[in-house]
Scaffold this motif. Structure first.
Motif, PDB file in Angstrom:
ATOM      1  N   ALA A   1       0.851  -1.038  -0.024  1.00 51.35           N
ATOM      2  CA  ALA A   1       0.152   0.047  -0.187  1.00 51.35           C
ATOM      3  C   ALA A   1       0.911   1.223  -0.087  1.00 51.35           C
ATOM      4  O   ALA A   1       0.590   2.214  -0.848  1.00 51.35           O
ATOM      5  N   ASP A   2       1.877   1.176   0.882  1.00 51.88           N
ATOM      6  CA  ASP A   2       2.810   2.413   0.978  1.00 51.88           C
ATOM      7  C   ASP A   2       3.548   2.523  -0.261  1.00 51.88           C
ATOM      8  O   ASP A   2       3.993   3.602  -0.695  1.00 51.88           O
ATOM      9  N   PHE A   3       4.125   1.393  -0.934  1.00 53.23           N
ATOM     10  CA  PHE A   3       4.776   1.331  -2.041  1.00 53.23           C
ATOM     11  C   PHE A   3       4.040   1.980  -3.399  1.00 53.23           C
ATOM     12  O   PHE A   3       4.436   2.763  -3.979  1.00 53.23           O
ATOM     13  N   SER A   4       2.539   1.707  -3.399  1.00 53.28           N
ATOM     14  CA  SER A   4       1.984   2.366  -4.483  1.00 53.28           C
ATOM     15  C   SER A   4       1.587   3.730  -4.104  1.00 53.28           C
ATOM     16  O   SER A   4       1.570   4.586  -5.244  1.00 53.28           O
ATOM     17  N   ARG A   5       1.540   4.171  -2.991  1.00 51.24           N
ATOM     18  CA  ARG A   5       1.160   5.502  -2.674  1.00 51.24           C
ATOM     19  C   ARG A   5       2.401   6.660  -2.685  1.00 51.24           C
ATOM     20  O   ARG A   5       2.178   7.375  -2.990  1.00 51.24           O
ATOM     21  N   TYR A   6       3.580   6.253  -1.960  1.00 52.84           N
ATOM     22  CA  TYR A   6       4.711   6.746  -1.788  1.00 52.84           C
ATOM     23  C   TYR A   6       5.622   6.813  -2.845  1.00 52.84           C
ATOM     24  O   TYR A   6       5.831   7.841  -3.685  1.00 52.84           O
ATOM     25  N   THR A   7       5.998   5.621  -3.257  1.00 56.59           N
ATOM     26  CA  THR A   7       7.097   5.316  -4.269  1.00 56.59           C
ATOM     27  C   THR A   7       6.790   5.439  -5.443  1.00 56.59           C
ATOM     28  O   THR A   7       7.460   6.200  -6.413  1.00 56.59           O
TER      29      THR A   7
END
Length: 580
Positions: free
Chosen positions: A267-273
Protein backbone atom coordinates in the motif's frame (compact mmCIF):
# COMPACT_ATOMS: atom_id res chain seq x y z
CA UNK A 1 78.81 -1.75 -36.18
CA UNK A 2 76.08 -0.83 -33.78
CA UNK A 3 72.52 -1.68 -34.70
CA UNK A 4 70.12 1.14 -34.07
CA UNK A 5 66.61 0.16 -33.07
CA UNK A 6 64.13 2.93 -33.60
CA UNK A 7 61.12 2.97 -31.28
CA UNK A 8 58.05 2.91 -33.45
CA UNK A 9 55.09 4.81 -32.02
CA UNK A 10 52.01 2.79 -31.07
CA UNK A 11 49.24 3.66 -33.51
CA UNK A 12 46.52 3.61 -30.87
CA UNK A 13 48.28 6.43 -29.02
CA UNK A 14 48.01 8.53 -32.16
CA UNK A 15 44.24 8.60 -31.77
CA UNK A 16 42.65 11.76 -30.42
CA UNK A 17 42.12 11.72 -26.67
CA UNK A 18 38.34 11.82 -27.11
CA UNK A 19 38.31 8.66 -29.25
CA UNK A 20 40.68 6.79 -26.95
CA UNK A 21 38.53 7.80 -23.98
CA UNK A 22 35.45 6.46 -25.77
CA UNK A 23 37.23 3.15 -26.44
CA UNK A 24 38.03 2.95 -22.73
CA UNK A 25 34.35 3.53 -21.97
CA UNK A 26 33.27 0.67 -24.23
CA UNK A 27 35.78 -1.67 -22.62
CA UNK A 28 34.62 -0.76 -19.13
CA UNK A 29 30.85 -0.51 -19.33
CA UNK A 30 30.03 -3.38 -21.68
CA UNK A 31 27.00 -5.35 -20.46
CA UNK A 32 26.74 -9.10 -20.70
CA UNK A 33 23.19 -9.41 -22.03
CA UNK A 34 20.04 -7.59 -23.00
CA UNK A 35 17.74 -6.68 -20.13
CA UNK A 36 14.77 -7.96 -22.13
CA UNK A 37 16.12 -11.53 -22.14
CA UNK A 38 14.07 -12.89 -19.25
CA UNK A 39 15.92 -16.21 -19.11
CA UNK A 40 19.09 -14.32 -18.09
CA UNK A 41 17.40 -12.07 -15.56
CA UNK A 42 19.81 -12.85 -12.71
CA UNK A 43 22.85 -11.47 -14.49
CA UNK A 44 24.20 -8.33 -12.87
CA UNK A 45 24.00 -5.00 -14.71
CA UNK A 46 27.76 -5.02 -15.25
CA UNK A 47 30.38 -7.69 -14.82
CA UNK A 48 32.93 -7.65 -12.03
CA UNK A 49 35.74 -7.89 -14.60
CA UNK A 50 34.61 -4.70 -16.28
CA UNK A 51 34.71 -2.88 -12.97
CA UNK A 52 38.44 -3.54 -12.68
CA UNK A 53 39.07 -2.42 -16.27
CA UNK A 54 39.71 1.29 -15.44
CA UNK A 55 42.56 0.33 -13.11
CA UNK A 56 44.02 -2.01 -15.74
CA UNK A 57 43.90 0.69 -18.40
CA UNK A 58 45.41 3.26 -16.07
CA UNK A 59 48.33 0.91 -15.37
CA UNK A 60 49.57 0.62 -18.99
CA UNK A 61 51.59 3.81 -19.14
CA UNK A 62 51.43 7.50 -18.26
CA UNK A 63 49.43 8.64 -21.29
CA UNK A 64 46.68 6.11 -20.74
CA UNK A 65 46.68 6.82 -17.01
CA UNK A 66 46.15 10.54 -17.61
CA UNK A 67 43.25 9.80 -19.96
CA UNK A 68 41.70 7.29 -17.56
CA UNK A 69 41.93 9.59 -14.55
CA UNK A 70 40.50 12.52 -16.51
CA UNK A 71 37.48 10.48 -17.71
CA UNK A 72 35.20 10.53 -14.67
CA UNK A 73 32.52 8.35 -16.27
CA UNK A 74 35.07 5.54 -16.53
CA UNK A 75 34.88 5.06 -12.75
CA UNK A 76 31.11 5.23 -12.36
CA UNK A 77 30.54 1.53 -11.53
CA UNK A 78 30.59 1.02 -7.77
CA UNK A 79 30.62 -2.65 -6.74
CA UNK A 80 30.78 -4.33 -3.37
CA UNK A 81 30.80 -8.12 -3.17
CA UNK A 82 32.16 -10.95 -1.05
CA UNK A 83 35.54 -10.32 -2.66
CA UNK A 84 35.85 -7.19 -0.53
CA UNK A 85 35.06 -8.96 2.77
CA UNK A 86 38.25 -9.86 4.63
CA UNK A 87 38.18 -12.40 7.48
CA UNK A 88 40.97 -12.37 10.07
CA UNK A 89 41.56 -14.45 13.16
CA UNK A 90 40.34 -12.75 16.31
CA UNK A 91 41.60 -15.27 18.84
CA UNK A 92 40.32 -18.41 20.54
CA UNK A 93 36.92 -19.02 22.04
CA UNK A 94 36.16 -20.92 25.24
CA UNK A 95 36.35 -24.22 23.34
CA UNK A 96 39.79 -23.44 22.01
CA UNK A 97 38.57 -22.90 18.47
CA UNK A 98 39.67 -19.98 16.32
CA UNK A 99 37.19 -17.14 15.98
CA UNK A 100 37.14 -14.77 13.05
CA UNK A 101 36.10 -11.20 12.49
CA UNK A 102 35.16 -9.69 9.17
CA UNK A 103 35.81 -6.21 7.88
CA UNK A 104 35.23 -4.45 4.60
CA UNK A 105 38.03 -3.50 2.22
CA UNK A 106 36.74 -0.23 0.78
CA UNK A 107 39.92 0.91 -0.97
CA UNK A 108 38.62 0.30 -4.49
CA UNK A 109 35.17 1.70 -3.66
CA UNK A 110 36.68 4.89 -2.23
CA UNK A 111 38.93 5.29 -5.29
CA UNK A 112 36.00 4.93 -7.69
CA UNK A 113 33.89 7.39 -5.68
CA UNK A 114 36.67 10.00 -5.78
CA UNK A 115 37.61 9.50 -9.42
CA UNK A 116 34.01 9.50 -10.71
CA UNK A 117 33.64 13.02 -9.30
CA UNK A 118 30.11 14.28 -10.15
CA UNK A 119 29.22 11.67 -12.78
CA UNK A 120 26.10 9.51 -12.26
CA UNK A 121 27.04 6.19 -10.66
CA UNK A 122 25.70 2.64 -10.93
CA UNK A 123 25.81 0.69 -7.67
CA UNK A 124 25.90 -3.08 -7.24
CA UNK A 125 25.89 -4.73 -3.80
CA UNK A 126 26.26 -8.45 -4.47
CA UNK A 127 26.07 -10.59 -1.33
CA UNK A 128 25.57 -13.91 -3.16
CA UNK A 129 27.82 -16.73 -2.01
CA UNK A 130 28.85 -19.25 -4.70
CA UNK A 131 29.31 -21.88 -1.96
CA UNK A 132 25.86 -21.38 -0.43
CA UNK A 133 24.15 -24.76 -0.04
CA UNK A 134 20.56 -23.61 0.64
CA UNK A 135 20.97 -24.36 4.34
CA UNK A 136 19.63 -21.92 6.93
CA UNK A 137 22.40 -22.23 9.52
CA UNK A 138 20.86 -19.47 11.61
CA UNK A 139 21.52 -16.79 9.05
CA UNK A 140 17.89 -15.77 8.95
CA UNK A 141 17.75 -15.21 12.71
CA UNK A 142 16.68 -11.66 13.54
CA UNK A 143 19.53 -11.15 16.00
CA UNK A 144 22.25 -12.10 13.51
CA UNK A 145 24.25 -14.69 15.40
CA UNK A 146 27.81 -15.71 14.81
CA UNK A 147 26.84 -17.81 11.81
CA UNK A 148 25.31 -14.84 10.05
CA UNK A 149 26.65 -13.80 6.65
CA UNK A 150 29.38 -11.16 6.95
CA UNK A 151 27.40 -8.90 4.66
CA UNK A 152 24.48 -8.77 7.09
CA UNK A 153 26.40 -6.53 9.48
CA UNK A 154 28.40 -4.76 6.76
CA UNK A 155 25.41 -3.52 4.75
CA UNK A 156 24.95 -0.40 6.94
CA UNK A 157 28.64 0.41 6.58
CA UNK A 158 28.41 0.15 2.79
CA UNK A 159 25.34 2.37 2.63
CA UNK A 160 26.93 4.92 4.96
CA UNK A 161 29.73 5.25 2.41
CA UNK A 162 27.29 5.56 -0.48
CA UNK A 163 24.61 7.81 1.04
CA UNK A 164 26.67 11.04 0.66
CA UNK A 165 26.77 10.31 -3.08
CA UNK A 166 23.03 9.65 -3.31
CA UNK A 167 22.41 12.72 -5.43
CA UNK A 168 24.27 11.03 -8.29
CA UNK A 169 22.93 7.47 -8.00
CA UNK A 170 21.70 6.27 -11.40
CA UNK A 171 20.99 2.64 -10.52
CA UNK A 172 20.97 0.58 -7.33
CA UNK A 173 21.11 -3.22 -7.45
CA UNK A 174 21.21 -5.44 -4.36
CA UNK A 175 21.48 -9.21 -4.83
CA UNK A 176 21.41 -11.85 -2.11
CA UNK A 177 20.83 -15.56 -1.64
CA UNK A 178 19.15 -15.04 1.72
CA UNK A 179 16.79 -12.59 3.35
CA UNK A 180 18.95 -11.13 6.13
CA UNK A 181 21.15 -8.77 4.01
CA UNK A 182 18.12 -7.57 2.06
CA UNK A 183 16.15 -6.92 5.24
CA UNK A 184 18.97 -4.80 6.67
CA UNK A 185 19.25 -2.87 3.39
CA UNK A 186 15.49 -2.25 3.30
CA UNK A 187 15.55 -1.01 6.89
CA UNK A 188 18.32 1.45 6.02
CA UNK A 189 16.46 2.62 2.91
CA UNK A 190 13.21 3.05 4.87
CA UNK A 191 14.63 5.63 7.28
CA UNK A 192 14.71 9.31 6.21
CA UNK A 193 18.31 10.36 5.64
CA UNK A 194 19.93 13.75 5.24
CA UNK A 195 22.17 13.66 2.17
CA UNK A 196 23.79 16.10 -0.22
CA UNK A 197 21.13 17.56 -2.46
CA UNK A 198 17.58 16.26 -2.38
CA UNK A 199 17.44 12.48 -2.22
CA UNK A 200 18.28 10.53 -5.39
CA UNK A 201 16.91 12.69 -8.22
CA UNK A 202 18.95 10.84 -10.87
CA UNK A 203 17.92 7.31 -9.88
CA UNK A 204 16.54 5.43 -12.92
CA UNK A 205 16.75 1.75 -11.94
CA UNK A 206 16.08 -0.04 -8.65
CA UNK A 207 16.67 -3.81 -8.46
CA UNK A 208 16.40 -5.96 -5.33
CA UNK A 209 16.68 -9.73 -5.78
CA UNK A 210 16.56 -12.65 -3.41
CA UNK A 211 17.95 -15.21 -5.83
CA UNK A 212 16.21 -18.31 -4.50
CA UNK A 213 13.35 -19.49 -6.70
CA UNK A 214 12.32 -22.30 -4.34
CA UNK A 215 10.85 -19.94 -1.75
CA UNK A 216 8.24 -18.44 -4.06
CA UNK A 217 6.34 -21.74 -4.04
CA UNK A 218 5.85 -21.72 -0.27
CA UNK A 219 2.58 -20.68 1.37
CA UNK A 220 4.32 -18.78 4.18
CA UNK A 221 7.27 -16.45 4.19
CA UNK A 222 10.65 -17.81 5.26
CA UNK A 223 12.10 -16.95 7.73
CA UNK A 224 8.87 -16.97 9.75
CA UNK A 225 10.13 -14.47 12.34
CA UNK A 226 10.72 -11.66 9.86
CA UNK A 227 7.87 -9.11 9.72
CA UNK A 228 7.21 -6.69 6.90
CA UNK A 229 9.66 -3.80 7.01
CA UNK A 230 8.23 -0.80 8.84
CA UNK A 231 8.42 2.66 7.35
CA UNK A 232 7.80 4.08 3.91
CA UNK A 233 9.62 2.00 1.28
CA UNK A 234 12.74 3.78 -0.01
CA UNK A 235 11.94 6.96 1.86
CA UNK A 236 15.69 7.54 2.30
CA UNK A 237 15.88 8.23 -1.42
CA UNK A 238 13.03 10.74 -1.55
CA UNK A 239 14.43 13.99 -0.27
CA UNK A 240 14.04 16.22 2.77
CA UNK A 241 13.12 14.08 5.82
CA UNK A 242 11.59 17.09 7.62
CA UNK A 243 8.67 17.19 5.22
CA UNK A 244 5.46 15.39 6.07
CA UNK A 245 5.09 11.94 4.46
CA UNK A 246 2.27 13.18 2.26
CA UNK A 247 4.69 15.68 0.74
CA UNK A 248 7.31 13.14 -0.26
CA UNK A 249 7.95 13.23 -3.98
CA UNK A 250 8.52 9.92 -5.74
CA UNK A 251 11.85 9.66 -7.50
CA UNK A 252 11.46 11.86 -10.60
CA UNK A 253 13.61 9.78 -12.99
CA UNK A 254 12.82 6.29 -11.69
CA UNK A 255 11.85 4.13 -14.69
CA UNK A 256 12.64 0.52 -13.79
CA UNK A 257 11.77 -1.43 -10.61
CA UNK A 258 12.52 -5.13 -10.10
CA UNK A 259 11.56 -6.91 -6.89
CA UNK A 260 12.41 -10.62 -6.88
CA UNK A 261 11.73 -12.42 -3.61
CA UNK A 262 11.56 -9.02 -1.89
CA UNK A 263 8.22 -7.89 -0.48
CA UNK A 264 7.24 -4.45 0.74
CA UNK A 265 4.32 -2.72 2.33
CA UNK A 266 2.47 -2.73 -0.98
CA UNK A 267 0.00 0.00 0.00
CA UNK A 268 2.79 2.43 0.90
CA UNK A 269 4.78 1.32 -2.15
CA UNK A 270 1.99 2.36 -4.52
CA UNK A 271 1.12 5.48 -2.53
CA UNK A 272 4.55 6.97 -1.91
CA UNK A 273 7.15 5.32 -4.14
CA UNK A 274 4.81 5.41 -7.15
CA UNK A 275 2.38 8.02 -5.80
CA UNK A 276 2.92 10.87 -8.26
CA UNK A 277 1.61 8.78 -11.13
CA UNK A 278 -1.97 9.09 -9.88
CA UNK A 279 -2.03 12.75 -10.79
CA UNK A 280 0.29 12.65 -13.81
CA UNK A 281 -1.05 14.29 -16.96
CA UNK A 282 -0.64 12.43 -20.25
CA UNK A 283 2.31 14.67 -21.06
CA UNK A 284 4.14 13.18 -18.07
CA UNK A 285 4.54 9.74 -19.62
CA UNK A 286 8.31 9.94 -19.50
CA UNK A 287 8.22 10.69 -15.77
CA UNK A 288 6.63 7.41 -14.70
CA UNK A 289 7.66 3.81 -14.13
CA UNK A 290 8.13 2.09 -17.50
CA UNK A 291 9.32 -1.36 -16.40
CA UNK A 292 8.05 -3.31 -13.39
CA UNK A 293 8.81 -6.86 -12.28
CA UNK A 294 7.32 -8.65 -9.27
CA UNK A 295 8.60 -12.21 -8.94
CA UNK A 296 9.01 -15.10 -6.51
CA UNK A 297 6.74 -14.00 -3.67
CA UNK A 298 5.21 -16.64 -1.43
CA UNK A 299 1.44 -16.42 -1.03
CA UNK A 300 1.64 -14.80 2.42
CA UNK A 301 3.38 -11.65 1.18
CA UNK A 302 1.90 -11.20 -2.30
CA UNK A 303 -0.10 -8.03 -2.96
CA UNK A 304 -3.86 -8.35 -2.59
CA UNK A 305 -6.22 -7.68 -5.49
CA UNK A 306 -6.77 -4.08 -4.39
CA UNK A 307 -3.06 -3.48 -3.74
CA UNK A 308 -2.12 -4.94 -7.13
CA UNK A 309 -4.70 -2.77 -8.86
CA UNK A 310 -3.32 0.32 -7.11
CA UNK A 311 0.21 -0.57 -8.17
CA UNK A 312 -0.88 -0.79 -11.81
CA UNK A 313 -2.85 2.44 -11.57
CA UNK A 314 0.28 4.14 -10.25
CA UNK A 315 2.12 3.09 -13.44
CA UNK A 316 -0.25 4.18 -16.23
CA UNK A 317 2.55 4.49 -18.79
CA UNK A 318 4.10 1.10 -18.15
CA UNK A 319 5.88 -0.45 -21.13
CA UNK A 320 7.11 -3.73 -19.63
CA UNK A 321 5.45 -5.83 -16.92
CA UNK A 322 6.65 -9.17 -15.51
CA UNK A 323 4.64 -11.08 -12.91
CA UNK A 324 6.22 -14.44 -12.13
CA UNK A 325 5.13 -16.51 -9.10
CA UNK A 326 3.64 -13.34 -7.67
CA UNK A 327 0.55 -11.20 -8.02
CA UNK A 328 -2.76 -11.57 -6.18
CA UNK A 329 -4.48 -14.82 -5.32
CA UNK A 330 -8.13 -14.51 -6.36
CA UNK A 331 -11.10 -15.99 -4.58
CA UNK A 332 -12.96 -18.63 -6.59
CA UNK A 333 -16.09 -16.45 -6.61
CA UNK A 334 -14.29 -13.54 -8.28
CA UNK A 335 -15.41 -12.78 -11.83
CA UNK A 336 -13.38 -11.00 -14.52
CA UNK A 337 -12.97 -7.32 -13.86
CA UNK A 338 -15.42 -4.98 -15.58
CA UNK A 339 -13.06 -2.04 -15.07
CA UNK A 340 -9.51 -3.16 -15.94
CA UNK A 341 -6.58 -0.83 -15.43
CA UNK A 342 -5.75 0.92 -18.69
CA UNK A 343 -2.11 0.50 -19.78
CA UNK A 344 -2.13 1.93 -23.31
CA UNK A 345 1.67 1.92 -23.69
CA UNK A 346 2.30 -1.61 -22.41
CA UNK A 347 4.30 -3.48 -25.05
CA UNK A 348 5.82 -6.46 -23.20
CA UNK A 349 4.11 -8.75 -20.69
CA UNK A 350 5.56 -11.85 -18.98
CA UNK A 351 3.27 -14.08 -16.91
CA UNK A 352 4.76 -16.95 -14.91
CA UNK A 353 1.82 -18.69 -13.25
CA UNK A 354 1.34 -21.34 -10.60
CA UNK A 355 -2.46 -21.14 -10.93
CA UNK A 356 -4.12 -20.85 -14.33
CA UNK A 357 -7.26 -19.29 -12.88
CA UNK A 358 -5.28 -16.63 -11.01
CA UNK A 359 -3.28 -15.85 -14.14
CA UNK A 360 -6.40 -15.46 -16.28
CA UNK A 361 -8.07 -13.21 -13.70
CA UNK A 362 -4.86 -11.18 -13.42
CA UNK A 363 -4.92 -10.59 -17.17
CA UNK A 364 -8.54 -9.49 -16.90
CA UNK A 365 -7.33 -6.68 -14.60
CA UNK A 366 -5.22 -5.24 -17.44
CA UNK A 367 -6.36 -3.42 -20.56
CA UNK A 368 -3.34 -3.46 -22.90
CA UNK A 369 -4.65 -3.07 -26.47
CA UNK A 370 -1.19 -2.28 -27.86
CA UNK A 371 0.67 -5.25 -26.38
CA UNK A 372 3.35 -6.49 -28.79
CA UNK A 373 5.16 -9.22 -26.83
CA UNK A 374 3.52 -11.83 -24.59
CA UNK A 375 5.37 -14.58 -22.69
CA UNK A 376 3.40 -17.21 -20.77
CA UNK A 377 5.19 -19.71 -18.54
CA UNK A 378 4.05 -22.50 -16.25
CA UNK A 379 6.27 -21.62 -13.28
CA UNK A 380 5.15 -24.42 -10.99
CA UNK A 381 7.81 -26.23 -9.01
CA UNK A 382 9.77 -28.74 -11.09
CA UNK A 383 8.75 -31.55 -8.72
CA UNK A 384 5.05 -30.77 -9.08
CA UNK A 385 3.14 -33.96 -9.89
CA UNK A 386 0.26 -32.36 -11.80
CA UNK A 387 0.36 -30.24 -14.95
CA UNK A 388 -1.84 -27.16 -14.92
CA UNK A 389 -4.45 -27.15 -17.69
CA UNK A 390 -3.82 -23.77 -19.31
CA UNK A 391 -7.01 -23.94 -21.40
CA UNK A 392 -8.84 -21.08 -19.59
CA UNK A 393 -5.77 -18.85 -19.81
CA UNK A 394 -5.27 -19.47 -23.53
CA UNK A 395 -9.00 -19.00 -24.14
CA UNK A 396 -8.91 -15.64 -22.38
CA UNK A 397 -5.87 -14.51 -24.40
CA UNK A 398 -7.80 -15.38 -27.56
CA UNK A 399 -11.24 -14.01 -26.76
CA UNK A 400 -11.28 -12.11 -23.48
CA UNK A 401 -13.55 -14.85 -22.12
CA UNK A 402 -12.75 -17.81 -19.87
CA UNK A 403 -14.42 -20.85 -21.40
CA UNK A 404 -16.06 -22.11 -24.57
CA UNK A 405 -19.55 -21.81 -23.05
CA UNK A 406 -19.08 -18.06 -22.67
CA UNK A 407 -17.86 -17.88 -26.28
CA UNK A 408 -20.91 -19.74 -27.58
CA UNK A 409 -23.17 -17.45 -25.55
CA UNK A 410 -21.49 -14.36 -26.99
CA UNK A 411 -21.75 -15.77 -30.53
CA UNK A 412 -25.44 -16.65 -30.19
CA UNK A 413 -26.11 -13.11 -28.95
CA UNK A 414 -24.45 -11.68 -32.07
CA UNK A 415 -21.88 -9.95 -29.92
CA UNK A 416 -18.45 -9.49 -31.44
CA UNK A 417 -15.65 -11.27 -29.62
CA UNK A 418 -12.78 -8.89 -29.05
CA UNK A 419 -9.32 -10.42 -28.48
CA UNK A 420 -7.59 -8.55 -25.64
CA UNK A 421 -4.26 -8.33 -27.50
CA UNK A 422 -5.05 -7.58 -31.16
CA UNK A 423 -1.60 -6.09 -31.90
CA UNK A 424 0.43 -9.07 -30.64
CA UNK A 425 3.53 -9.77 -32.76
CA UNK A 426 5.69 -12.01 -30.53
CA UNK A 427 4.45 -14.96 -28.47
CA UNK A 428 6.48 -17.22 -26.17
CA UNK A 429 4.97 -20.30 -24.49
CA UNK A 430 7.00 -22.23 -21.91
CA UNK A 431 5.68 -25.52 -20.47
CA UNK A 432 2.09 -24.51 -21.28
CA UNK A 433 -0.12 -27.60 -21.38
CA UNK A 434 -3.64 -27.73 -22.80
CA UNK A 435 -5.69 -29.64 -25.32
CA UNK A 436 -5.58 -28.61 -28.98
CA UNK A 437 -8.76 -26.47 -28.98
CA UNK A 438 -7.50 -23.50 -26.86
CA UNK A 439 -4.25 -23.39 -28.85
CA UNK A 440 -6.19 -23.40 -32.13
CA UNK A 441 -8.47 -20.64 -30.86
CA UNK A 442 -5.49 -18.55 -29.78
CA UNK A 443 -3.56 -18.88 -33.04
CA UNK A 444 -6.68 -18.05 -35.04
CA UNK A 445 -7.01 -14.70 -33.28
CA UNK A 446 -3.41 -13.50 -33.80
CA UNK A 447 -3.30 -12.19 -37.39
CA UNK A 448 -0.25 -9.99 -36.73
CA UNK A 449 1.91 -12.62 -35.03
CA UNK A 450 5.43 -12.68 -36.51
CA UNK A 451 7.59 -14.59 -34.00
CA UNK A 452 6.62 -17.75 -32.11
CA UNK A 453 8.78 -19.41 -29.45
CA UNK A 454 7.81 -22.77 -27.91
CA UNK A 455 9.43 -24.68 -25.07
CA UNK A 456 7.95 -27.96 -23.78
CA UNK A 457 4.55 -26.91 -25.11
CA UNK A 458 2.74 -29.78 -26.85
CA UNK A 459 -0.22 -29.10 -29.19
CA UNK A 460 0.84 -25.52 -29.91
CA UNK A 461 2.59 -26.46 -33.14
CA UNK A 462 -0.36 -28.33 -34.65
CA UNK A 463 -2.55 -25.29 -33.88
CA UNK A 464 -0.82 -23.59 -36.82
CA UNK A 465 -2.51 -25.98 -39.28
CA UNK A 466 -5.09 -24.46 -41.65
CA UNK A 467 -8.56 -24.61 -40.16
CA UNK A 468 -12.06 -24.62 -41.62
CA UNK A 469 -14.12 -21.83 -40.15
CA UNK A 470 -17.83 -22.37 -39.37
CA UNK A 471 -20.39 -21.53 -42.09
CA UNK A 472 -17.65 -21.38 -44.74
CA UNK A 473 -17.21 -23.51 -47.86
CA UNK A 474 -15.59 -26.82 -46.93
CA UNK A 475 -12.84 -26.21 -49.49
CA UNK A 476 -11.91 -22.89 -47.89
CA UNK A 477 -9.43 -22.92 -45.03
CA UNK A 478 -8.16 -20.09 -42.87
CA UNK A 479 -4.44 -19.83 -42.16
CA UNK A 480 -3.69 -19.03 -38.49
CA UNK A 481 -1.00 -16.39 -38.01
CA UNK A 482 -0.62 -15.65 -41.76
CA UNK A 483 2.27 -13.23 -41.19
CA UNK A 484 4.44 -15.66 -39.25
CA UNK A 485 8.14 -15.03 -39.92
CA UNK A 486 9.98 -17.17 -37.36
CA UNK A 487 9.41 -20.29 -35.27
CA UNK A 488 11.83 -21.31 -32.53
CA UNK A 489 11.35 -24.56 -30.64
CA UNK A 490 13.35 -25.42 -27.51
CA UNK A 491 13.72 -28.82 -25.81
CA UNK A 492 12.11 -30.52 -28.78
CA UNK A 493 11.86 -34.27 -29.22
CA UNK A 494 13.05 -35.93 -32.40
CA UNK A 495 9.53 -36.44 -33.80
CA UNK A 496 8.87 -32.70 -33.47
CA UNK A 497 10.77 -32.21 -36.72
CA UNK A 498 8.28 -34.37 -38.59
CA UNK A 499 5.31 -32.55 -37.06
CA UNK A 500 6.85 -29.20 -37.99
CA UNK A 501 7.55 -30.41 -41.52
CA UNK A 502 3.92 -31.48 -41.92
CA UNK A 503 2.47 -28.26 -40.47
CA UNK A 504 4.59 -25.99 -42.67
CA UNK A 505 3.80 -28.08 -45.74
CA UNK A 506 0.06 -27.86 -45.12
CA UNK A 507 0.25 -24.12 -44.60
CA UNK A 508 2.09 -23.57 -47.87
CA UNK A 509 -0.33 -25.81 -49.78
CA UNK A 510 -3.19 -23.62 -48.56
CA UNK A 511 -1.53 -20.41 -49.69
CA UNK A 512 0.47 -19.31 -46.65
CA UNK A 513 3.82 -17.66 -47.15
CA UNK A 514 6.90 -19.73 -46.30
CA UNK A 515 8.22 -19.15 -42.77
CA UNK A 516 11.78 -17.91 -43.44
CA UNK A 517 13.35 -18.61 -40.03
CA UNK A 518 12.80 -21.96 -38.29
CA UNK A 519 15.10 -23.07 -35.45
CA UNK A 520 14.82 -26.27 -33.42
CA UNK A 521 16.88 -26.86 -30.29
CA UNK A 522 16.89 -30.61 -29.68
CA UNK A 523 18.05 -32.14 -26.45
CA UNK A 524 21.15 -34.30 -26.83
CA UNK A 525 19.22 -37.54 -26.24
CA UNK A 526 16.94 -36.84 -29.21
CA UNK A 527 19.67 -35.83 -31.64
CA UNK A 528 20.77 -38.38 -34.27
CA UNK A 529 23.86 -37.01 -35.95
CA UNK A 530 23.33 -39.26 -39.01
CA UNK A 531 19.73 -38.23 -39.52
CA UNK A 532 18.86 -35.94 -42.41
CA UNK A 533 17.73 -32.77 -40.71
CA UNK A 534 16.42 -31.20 -43.90
CA UNK A 535 16.20 -27.45 -44.33
CA UNK A 536 15.69 -26.58 -40.68
CA UNK A 537 18.43 -25.44 -38.35
CA UNK A 538 18.61 -27.97 -35.52
CA UNK A 539 20.77 -27.16 -32.52
CA UNK A 540 21.80 -29.66 -29.87
CA UNK A 541 20.44 -28.71 -26.47
CA UNK A 542 23.78 -28.78 -24.70
CA UNK A 543 23.63 -25.28 -23.30
CA UNK A 544 22.19 -24.12 -20.00
CA UNK A 545 18.42 -24.11 -19.89
CA UNK A 546 17.95 -26.59 -22.77
CA UNK A 547 18.26 -29.89 -20.94
CA UNK A 548 15.25 -32.22 -21.12
CA UNK A 549 12.90 -31.89 -18.19
CA UNK A 550 12.86 -35.64 -17.57
CA UNK A 551 15.24 -38.40 -18.59
CA UNK A 552 15.90 -42.06 -17.82
CA UNK A 553 18.69 -42.95 -15.41
CA UNK A 554 21.09 -45.88 -15.45
CA UNK A 555 20.62 -48.85 -13.13
CA UNK A 556 23.65 -47.93 -11.07
CA UNK A 557 22.62 -44.26 -10.87
CA UNK A 558 20.64 -42.94 -7.91
CA UNK A 559 16.93 -42.61 -8.65
CA UNK A 560 16.19 -38.84 -8.43
CA UNK A 561 12.58 -39.54 -7.38
CA UNK A 562 13.55 -41.97 -4.60
CA UNK A 563 13.56 -40.67 -1.00
CA UNK A 564 16.60 -38.47 -0.60
CA UNK A 565 16.94 -38.01 -4.36
CA UNK A 566 17.10 -34.69 -6.18
CA UNK A 567 13.30 -34.47 -6.54
CA UNK A 568 12.36 -36.21 -3.29
CA UNK A 569 14.42 -34.78 -0.46
CA UNK A 570 12.24 -34.73 2.70
CA UNK A 571 14.63 -32.51 4.66
CA UNK A 572 14.79 -29.94 1.86
CA UNK A 573 11.02 -30.00 1.35
CA UNK A 574 10.40 -29.58 5.07
CA UNK A 575 12.77 -26.62 5.23
CA UNK A 576 11.05 -24.81 2.38
CA UNK A 577 7.50 -26.10 2.91
CA UNK A 578 7.23 -27.56 -0.56
CA UNK A 579 5.11 -30.49 -1.63
CA UNK A 580 7.37 -33.31 -2.72
Amino acid sequence: MMNCHLRRPCHINALPVEILSYIFMLATHSTSSSISDFSRRYEVPFSHDSVTMPTVLASVHRHWRNIALSTSTLWSSLVMSLDQVVRVKAGLNASGQHTYTAFLDVQRLAAHIARSRNSPVDILIDTRDPDWDFEDNGEECPNYGATSSPFTTLIPQILDLLFPQMYRWRSLTILSDTWAPLRVALECLSVPTVTNGSGAPRLETLILMRCNEFLGHSDTFIPHSQPIINGIPFVALMGDPHQAPAQYKPLPKLRNITLVGVHLNWADFSRYTLGAAFDQPLSGALNCIQSLELSQHCREVRPTCDEFSRILKACPFLRRLAIRVSGPTFDKSVRPSDHPVSLPLLEELHIGYTSVDDAALLLSEINAPNLVTLAIEDANHIASLDDEDAGPLLTYCATGLFDLCDILAETSSNLAIKPPFPQLERLSLDSVNACISPFTLLMATLPKLRDLSLRRTPNALTALLPIQMPFVDACTHTIPCPGLESIEIFCAEKQTKHVLDFVLGEREQNGAARVPAVDMHLDACSMDVEEDIGEFQIVEGDVAGMQPRYREWELDEEDPFAPGGVFNDPEFDEAYHLVS
